[in-house]
Design a protein around this motif. Structure first.
Motif, short mmCIF file in Angstrom:
data_model
loop_
_atom_site.label_atom_id
_atom_site.label_comp_id
_atom_site.label_asym_id
_atom_site.label_seq_id
_atom_site.Cartn_x
_atom_site.Cartn_y
_atom_site.Cartn_z
N ASP A 200 0.82 -1.21 0.00
CA ASP A 200 0.00 0.00 0.00
C ASP A 200 0.85 1.26 0.00
O ASP A 200 0.56 2.23 -0.72
N GLU A 204 1.18 4.08 -3.01
CA GLU A 204 0.91 5.49 -2.73
C GLU A 204 2.07 6.38 -3.16
O GLU A 204 1.88 7.41 -3.83
N ARG A 237 -5.58 -5.54 -2.85
CA ARG A 237 -4.49 -4.80 -3.50
C ARG A 237 -4.94 -4.21 -4.83
O ARG A 237 -4.54 -3.09 -5.19
N THR A 240 -6.73 -1.07 -4.11
CA THR A 240 -5.76 -0.02 -3.78
C THR A 240 -5.18 0.60 -5.05
O THR A 240 -5.02 1.83 -5.14
N LYS A 243 -7.73 2.93 -6.54
CA LYS A 243 -7.85 4.14 -5.73
C LYS A 243 -6.78 5.17 -6.10
O LYS A 243 -7.05 6.38 -6.11
#
Length: 420
Positions: A200, A204, A237, A240, A243
């Motif tokens: 994660d 990011e 995942r 994620t 996102k």
């Protein structure tokens, strides 16, 4: 091929009569067993038994069996024969099911006592399989659209060192690559969600860099994040990645398995970069396991969009001829109405030097080339490594020899000197 039938081609080695062994293979993988049984009537066999539809005894023999076989009594000096065998099954015995297809065409056959070598060379499937499975959702056209590369090969790299960089360090390297004009970046298959570089946090940090670069330049670099794990982990995942605006994911297909791949493809909204690590244990012996020609069809139908095929001049044991045959197979349609073609991915010790031979062998620019050390180890730095790969492919696609093109392109010149 006949409709509603499955066909599989094999290379068989045996010290026995190949015709008898081929019949044994057909019986073992359909209605038969080691002895005759009352229920196996002629009517039943006509309806569901596998058939030997081709058998060609090859003009070659072995001095000794390629593989051991317990309790097999061999006559000293007797030839060990090889043959090409094609078996055919009616679709009604298993239905259009990939997991059960594997049990049928690649099940107990490899373990039969009189078989001292067996390799699955190719498979042909009826259209019912095309209707039952999605195939690649993005494939070549969708990958090109997301990467913003309409015609030439996608120039890519792998994060190196493979492991050891944290999320922020990975993002810093990605920033350098974005500025250099890279098209595609992937995690190494060894990097997934360890404590040293959590998934994660890596997503990011990396996607912040990629999105910022996209806003400034208009080019969004495609990054294949390795989400390999169990189904719940991969689903989380994947979400994620959505996102944060990622445009690709990667899975180690031998690790997640066929059912894992099928389920991943069902929920994925991103291209699936299928990594074949572990391929050697399925293929390295020439008389055991799978040909890539057969194997890649399973994963394309399951939903892969990109398939690794090794590379010209690779660091592994595979020949260049085998690599090119594998890549061509990825671009060969599987069904008339549903081609399921995917992007072949050239990797393993790739550099600017291999561009001409790769293009000459494949005959297409529909490929991704991932050069790890070939970019990261460039003597003038990472940016020059990317530039050298771009220049090598520009020269190749325009028919100019690399050495000639390099005279006015220092990044390429240094890359050629590095790999000489």
């Amino acid at each position: 091929m006949p409709t509603n039938r499955i066909e599989a081609d094999y290379l068989l080695e045996t010290p026995a009569d190949p015709r008898r062994v081929a019949d044994l293979m057909a019986g073992e993988q359909s209605s038969g067993t080691f002895v005759a049984i009352p229920g196996e009537t002629p009517e039943l066999k006509a309806r569901v038994a596998a058939q030997v539809i081709r058998l060609e005894i090859l003009d070659e023999t072995a001095i000794s069996p390629s593989l051991p076989s317990a309790h097999l009594n061999l006559t000293p000096g007797a030839p060990v024969l090889r043959a090409k065998v094609t078996l055919s099954w009616p679709l009604d015995t298993l239905g259009p099911s990939l997991p059960n297809l594997l049990a049928t065409v690649a099940g107990n056959l490899f373990e039969l006592k009189p078989v001292t070598g067996l390799r699955l060379l190719d498979i042909r499937l009826p259209d019912e399989f095309a209707a039952a499975y999605p195939g690649p959702r993005f494939g070549i056209a969708g990958t090109r659209q997301l990467a913003g590369v309409p015609r030439r090969p996608l120039i890519g790299t792998i994060i190196k060192p493979s492991v050891g960089l944290g999320p922020r360090e990975t993002a810093e390297l990605v920033s350098d690559l974005c500025r250099a004009g890279i098209d595609f970046i992937k995690d190494d298959e060894l990097q997934s969600d360890g404590p040293a570089c959590p998934f994660d946090q890596r997503v990011e940090e990396v996607m912040r860099v990629i999105n910022d670069h996209s806003q400034r330049s208009g080019k969004k670099v495609m990054y294949a994040f390795n989400l390999t794990g169990d189904l719940d982990q991969m689903r989380r995942r994947h979400d994620t990645l959505l996102k944060h605006g990622a445009t690709c994911l990667m899975a180690s297909i031998n690790s997640v398995g066929l059912v894992g791949m099928v389920e991943l493809a069902r929920f994925s909204q991103l291209p699936i970069h299928a990594h074949r690590n572990g391929w050697g244990y399925l293929s390295r012996h020439p008389l055991l396991g799978w040909s890539y020609i057969a194997w890649q069809k399973i994963w394309r139908l399951a939903g892969a969009d990109h398939m690794h095929v090794n590379g010209i001049g690779n660091k592994f044991a595979e020949s260049d001829e085998s690599c090119i045959a594998s890549a061509r197979a990825c671009l060969t349609p599987m069904f008339a109405d549903k081609p399921c073609t995917v992007m072949p991915v050239f990797s393993s010790a790739q550099s600017a030097l291999q561009a001409p031979e790769t293009y000459r062998g494949l005959g297409s620019a529909d490929l991704i080339v991932t050069a790890g050390g070939g970019i990261m180890a460039h003597p003038l730095g990472v940016a020059a490594g990317v530039t050298a790969m771009q220049e090598a492919w520009e020269a190749t696609l325009t028919g100019i020899p690399l050495t000639e093109f390099a005279l006015n392109h220092p990044s390429l010149q240094h890359a050629l000197e590095m790999t000489a």
